[in-house]
Motif scaffolding. Structure first.
Motif, mmCIF file in Angstrom:
data_model
loop_
_atom_site.group_PDB
_atom_site.id
_atom_site.type_symbol
_atom_site.label_atom_id
_atom_site.label_comp_id
_atom_site.label_asym_id
_atom_site.label_seq_id
_atom_site.Cartn_x
_atom_site.Cartn_y
_atom_site.Cartn_z
ATOM 1 N N ALA A 43 0.846 -1.206 0.000
ATOM 2 C CA ALA A 43 0.000 0.000 0.000
ATOM 3 C C ALA A 43 0.878 1.251 0.000
ATOM 4 C CB ALA A 43 -0.937 -0.011 1.208
ATOM 5 N N GLU A 44 1.928 1.238 0.786
ATOM 6 C CA GLU A 44 2.837 2.383 0.839
ATOM 7 C C GLU A 44 3.522 2.596 -0.509
ATOM 8 O OE1 GLU A 44 5.148 5.566 1.792
ATOM 9 O OE2 GLU A 44 3.487 4.764 2.975
ATOM 10 N N ARG A 45 4.047 1.532 -1.078
ATOM 11 C CA ARG A 45 4.756 1.660 -2.358
ATOM 12 C C ARG A 45 3.831 2.056 -3.501
ATOM 13 N NH1 ARG A 45 9.775 -2.404 -3.153
ATOM 14 N NH2 ARG A 45 10.935 -1.731 -1.334
ATOM 15 N N LEU A 46 2.598 1.559 -3.475
ATOM 16 C CA LEU A 46 1.635 1.895 -4.530
ATOM 17 C C LEU A 46 0.898 3.194 -4.251
ATOM 18 C CD1 LEU A 46 0.150 -1.672 -5.091
ATOM 19 C CD2 LEU A 46 1.590 -0.395 -6.698
ATOM 20 N N GLN A 47 1.122 3.753 -3.054
ATOM 21 C CA GLN A 47 0.416 4.957 -2.623
ATOM 22 C C GLN A 47 -1.091 4.746 -2.730
ATOM 23 O OE1 GLN A 47 1.954 8.156 -1.373
ATOM 24 N NE2 GLN A 47 3.065 6.299 -0.840
ATOM 25 N N ALA A 48 -1.537 3.646 -2.133
ATOM 26 C CA ALA A 48 -2.947 3.258 -2.183
ATOM 27 C C ALA A 48 -3.409 2.905 -0.771
ATOM 28 C CB ALA A 48 -3.124 2.049 -3.111
ATOM 29 N N ARG A 49 -4.702 2.849 -0.606
ATOM 30 C CA ARG A 49 -5.270 2.455 0.686
ATOM 31 C C ARG A 49 -5.162 0.941 0.840
ATOM 32 N NH1 ARG A 49 -8.422 6.739 2.870
ATOM 33 N NH2 ARG A 49 -8.755 8.358 1.316
ATOM 34 N N GLN A 50 -5.017 0.518 2.103
ATOM 35 C CA GLN A 50 -4.829 -0.911 2.358
ATOM 36 C C GLN A 50 -5.980 -1.753 1.827
ATOM 37 O OE1 GLN A 50 -3.240 -1.056 6.594
ATOM 38 N NE2 GLN A 50 -2.268 -2.794 5.616
ATOM 39 N N HIS A 51 -7.216 -1.294 2.002
ATOM 40 C CA HIS A 51 -8.332 -2.125 1.545
ATOM 41 C C HIS A 51 -8.327 -2.272 0.021
ATOM 42 C CE1 HIS A 51 -10.205 1.910 1.311
ATOM 43 N NE2 HIS A 51 -10.881 1.392 0.316
ATOM 44 N N GLY A 52 -7.843 -1.259 -0.687
ATOM 45 C CA GLY A 52 -7.718 -1.360 -2.138
ATOM 46 C C GLY A 52 -6.641 -2.357 -2.539
ATOM 47 N N VAL A 53 -5.554 -2.378 -1.782
ATOM 48 C CA VAL A 53 -4.468 -3.320 -2.068
ATOM 49 C C VAL A 53 -4.910 -4.747 -1.737
ATOM 50 C CG1 VAL A 53 -2.096 -3.982 -1.489
ATOM 51 C CG2 VAL A 53 -2.691 -1.569 -1.797
ATOM 52 N N VAL A 54 -5.702 -4.912 -0.676
ATOM 53 C CA VAL A 54 -6.241 -6.236 -0.354
ATOM 54 C C VAL A 54 -7.058 -6.750 -1.541
ATOM 55 C CG1 VAL A 54 -7.900 -7.486 1.097
ATOM 56 C CG2 VAL A 54 -6.210 -5.960 2.147
ATOM 57 N N ALA A 55 -7.900 -5.903 -2.108
ATOM 58 C CA ALA A 55 -8.715 -6.309 -3.263
ATOM 59 C C ALA A 55 -7.826 -6.629 -4.470
ATOM 60 C CB ALA A 55 -9.717 -5.210 -3.613
ATOM 61 N N LEU A 56 -6.792 -5.842 -4.676
ATOM 62 C CA LEU A 56 -5.864 -6.077 -5.787
ATOM 63 C C LEU A 56 -5.132 -7.412 -5.599
ATOM 64 C CD1 LEU A 56 -4.446 -5.019 -8.356
ATOM 65 C CD2 LEU A 56 -2.871 -3.782 -6.842
ATOM 66 N N VAL A 57 -4.670 -7.670 -4.392
ATOM 67 C CA VAL A 57 -3.994 -8.933 -4.103
ATOM 68 C C VAL A 57 -4.961 -10.102 -4.310
ATOM 69 C CG1 VAL A 57 -2.959 -10.331 -2.258
ATOM 70 C CG2 VAL A 57 -2.226 -7.964 -2.595
ATOM 71 N N THR A 58 -6.199 -9.926 -3.897
ATOM 72 C CA THR A 58 -7.197 -10.982 -4.089
ATOM 73 C C THR A 58 -7.368 -11.300 -5.566
ATOM 74 O OG1 THR A 58 -8.348 -10.418 -2.044
ATOM 75 C CG2 THR A 58 -9.623 -11.606 -3.712
ATOM 76 N N ARG A 59 -7.451 -10.271 -6.408
ATOM 77 C CA ARG A 59 -7.593 -10.505 -7.844
ATOM 78 C C ARG A 59 -6.361 -11.214 -8.418
ATOM 79 N NH1 ARG A 59 -9.723 -5.382 -7.400
ATOM 80 N NH2 ARG A 59 -7.913 -4.374 -8.342
ATOM 81 N N CYS A 60 -5.191 -10.812 -7.968
ATOM 82 C CA CYS A 60 -3.958 -11.466 -8.431
ATOM 83 C C CYS A 60 -3.870 -12.899 -7.918
ATOM 84 C CB CYS A 60 -2.734 -10.663 -7.994
ATOM 85 S SG CYS A 60 -2.504 -9.128 -8.916
ATOM 86 N N GLU A 61 -4.350 -13.116 -6.721
ATOM 87 C CA GLU A 61 -4.355 -14.469 -6.160
ATOM 88 C C GLU A 61 -5.304 -15.360 -6.951
ATOM 89 O OE1 GLU A 61 -3.889 -16.023 -1.646
ATOM 90 O OE2 GLU A 61 -5.548 -14.643 -2.003
ATOM 91 N N GLU A 62 -6.473 -14.839 -7.280
ATOM 92 C CA GLU A 62 -7.445 -15.606 -8.074
ATOM 93 C C GLU A 62 -6.909 -15.931 -9.460
ATOM 94 O OE1 GLU A 62 -10.839 -13.019 -7.830
ATOM 95 O OE2 GLU A 62 -11.435 -13.804 -5.866
ATOM 96 N N ALA A 63 -6.034 -15.064 -9.979
ATOM 97 C CA ALA A 63 -5.422 -15.295 -11.293
ATOM 98 C C ALA A 63 -4.212 -16.220 -11.210
ATOM 99 C CB ALA A 63 -5.025 -13.953 -11.922
ATOM 100 N N GLY A 64 -3.842 -16.627 -10.004
ATOM 101 C CA GLY A 64 -2.707 -17.531 -9.836
ATOM 102 C C GLY A 64 -1.350 -16.859 -9.919
ATOM 103 N N LEU A 65 -1.307 -15.552 -9.676
ATOM 104 C CA LEU A 65 -0.064 -14.798 -9.796
ATOM 105 C C LEU A 65 0.672 -14.637 -8.474
ATOM 106 C CD1 LEU A 65 -1.436 -11.967 -12.108
ATOM 107 C CD2 LEU A 65 -0.271 -14.081 -12.787
ATOM 108 N N VAL A 66 -0.083 -14.573 -7.383
ATOM 109 C CA VAL A 66 0.498 -14.389 -6.054
ATOM 110 C C VAL A 66 -0.201 -15.325 -5.071
ATOM 111 C CG1 VAL A 66 1.073 -11.953 -6.479
ATOM 112 C CG2 VAL A 66 -1.063 -12.532 -5.313
ATOM 113 N N GLU A 67 0.397 -15.410 -3.901
ATOM 114 C CA GLU A 67 -0.167 -16.242 -2.841
ATOM 115 C C GLU A 67 0.070 -15.546 -1.506
ATOM 116 O OE1 GLU A 67 0.354 -20.819 -2.205
ATOM 117 O OE2 GLU A 67 2.224 -19.801 -1.608
#
Length: 114
Positions: A43-67
């Protein structure tokens, strides 16, 4: 510069991810001396709110990119790790971007690339 940004956006989208997902993958990969990042760090590096980064990570996780993984010593912390599919996208995009920068040598003042 805008031409290069447009090129980059198209290259990222051709991989089936969004520019923001690409930035997330880059920031995870960019942590020195470790292979993961926390949501707060991202969130700090992307200059975004934590809840937005949680949603972004969730989308990447669903795509099989992160865990997500629980931190071994502090169970309250969650580590976000790149998976092989995320690494593969970063490798391909690094090559595509490197090739484009080489093609732009002479158009802009760009240092020699290895």
């Amino acid at each position: 510069m805008r031409r290069y940004e447009h090129f980059s956006e198209n290259a990222v989208q051709a991989e089936g991810i969004t520019p923001l997902q690409y930035l997330l993958l880059l920031h995870i990969k960019g942590f020195k001396d470790r292979e993961w990042a926390t949501i707060g760090e991202l969130a700090e590096r992307l200059q975004a709110r934590q809840h937005g980064v949680v949603a972004l990570v969730t989308r990447c996780e669903e795509a099989g990119l992160v865990e997500r993984r629980t931190h071994a010593e502090d169970r309250r912390r969650v580590e976000v790790h790149l998976l092989p599919a995320g690494e593969a996208i970063l490798t391909r995009l690094a090559q595509v971007h490197r090739d484009q920068l080489r093609a732009l040598q002479g158009v802009f003042t760009i240092p020699d690339l290895p």
